[in-house]
Design an enzyme around this catalytic site. Structure first.
Site, PDB file in Angstrom:
ATOM      1  N   GLY A 143      26.445  30.249 -27.492  1.00  0.00           N
ATOM      2  CA  GLY A 143      25.689  29.450 -26.532  1.00  0.00           C
ATOM      3  C   GLY A 143      25.453  30.061 -25.161  1.00  0.00           C
ATOM      4  N   ASP A 198      28.286  28.096 -21.724  1.00  0.00           N
ATOM      5  CA  ASP A 198      27.057  27.307 -21.571  1.00  0.00           C
ATOM      6  C   ASP A 198      27.339  25.883 -21.100  1.00  0.00           C
ATOM      7  OD1 ASP A 198      28.267  26.611 -23.983  1.00  0.00           O
ATOM      8  OD2 ASP A 198      26.444  26.748 -25.182  1.00  0.00           O
ATOM      9  N   ASP A 202      32.281  20.130 -22.565  1.00  0.00           N
ATOM     10  CA  ASP A 202      32.109  18.759 -23.046  1.00  0.00           C
ATOM     11  C   ASP A 202      33.495  18.102 -23.090  1.00  0.00           C
ATOM     12  OD1 ASP A 202      30.905  16.562 -24.321  1.00  0.00           O
ATOM     13  OD2 ASP A 202      31.062  17.466 -26.295  1.00  0.00           O
ATOM     14  N   PHE A 253      22.675  14.834 -25.890  1.00  0.00           N
ATOM     15  CA  PHE A 253      22.764  16.111 -26.576  1.00  0.00           C
ATOM     16  C   PHE A 253      21.632  17.019 -26.101  1.00  0.00           C
ATOM     17  CE2 PHE A 253      22.836  19.314 -29.834  1.00  0.00           C
ATOM     18  CZ  PHE A 253      24.204  19.523 -29.944  1.00  0.00           C
ATOM     19  N   ARG A 307      17.827  27.644 -29.446  1.00  0.00           N
ATOM     20  CA  ARG A 307      18.533  28.435 -28.442  1.00  0.00           C
ATOM     21  C   ARG A 307      17.572  29.231 -27.563  1.00  0.00           C
ATOM     22  NH1 ARG A 307      24.052  28.515 -29.628  1.00  0.00           N
ATOM     23  NH2 ARG A 307      24.638  28.551 -31.819  1.00  0.00           N
TER      24      ARG A 307
END
Ligand code: IMP
Ligand code: MG
Length: 173
Positions: A43, A99, A102, A151, A164
């Protein structure tokens, strides 16, 4: 828009301005000290490449890949290192670049792993911070954007390995 299931959240200009600000903060804090930048695959690859081009201290770059069990939308807390770095970080100033944070499990795991190797300093830089989703306490040293609990894809972030490559950040509807 190209993708009807995606809603634009941050455009290229805003992303670039936040990456530039982070670069300035990091340059200011490290001065001329060499930084070992550890990017987290996959990511972080785009954020990493943008960020390091703003850095003025000497920089060495290495990469790790983590795997966390659970669905793509929620982490189980079980994290494993799929690919380790090759550089030695003992006595070095190390900056982890990710990236998004969470639950916090992935970064906490990596942080402890790298800390056990005796770096001189260890800090974390995340582009996106889903602060309200934290399952364990974890406070990154540098944060690009604090985001709501949606998300997100694009700018390195995927949904099922797709999106991506999108230059902007989108929410999946
Ligand atoms: P954590 O261990 O729960 O903090 O999860 C961090 C990882 O979950 C990130 O490196 C991403 O791979 C993934 N992730 C969390 N939220 C999102 C999102 O909104 N979009 C894409 N990937 C996400
Ligand atoms: Mg990731």
């Amino acid at each position: 828009m190209k993708y009807q299931d995606l809603e634009l959240v941050y455009n290229r200009e805003f992303i670039a301005s936040q990456v530039g600000r982070l670069g300035k903060e990091i340059n200011h804090d490290y001065r001329e000290r060499e930084i070992i930048v550890v990017g987290v695959l996959k990511g972080a690859f785009i954020f990493l490449s943008d960020l390091v081009r703003h850095l003025t201290p000497p920089v060495k770059i290495d990469l790790v890949q983590l795997a966390s069990y659970g669905s793509s939308a929620s982490s189980s807390g079980i994290v494993e290192m799929r690919k380790d770095i090759n550089l030695s970080i003992q006595g070095k100033d190390v900056l982890i670049v990710e990236d998004i944070v969470d639950s916090g499990y992935s970064l906490e795991f990596l942080y402890q792993r790298l800390l056990s190797r005796g770096p001189r300093s260890l800090k974390t830089c995340v582009f996106l911070d889903k602060k309200e989703r934290r399952a364990i306490p974890f406070d990154p040293n540098y944060v690009g954007i604090v985001v709501a609990d949606r998300f997100l894809v694009g700018y390195g972030l995927d949904h099922d390995e797709k999106y991506r490559n999108l230059p902007e950040i989108y929410a999946v509807r």
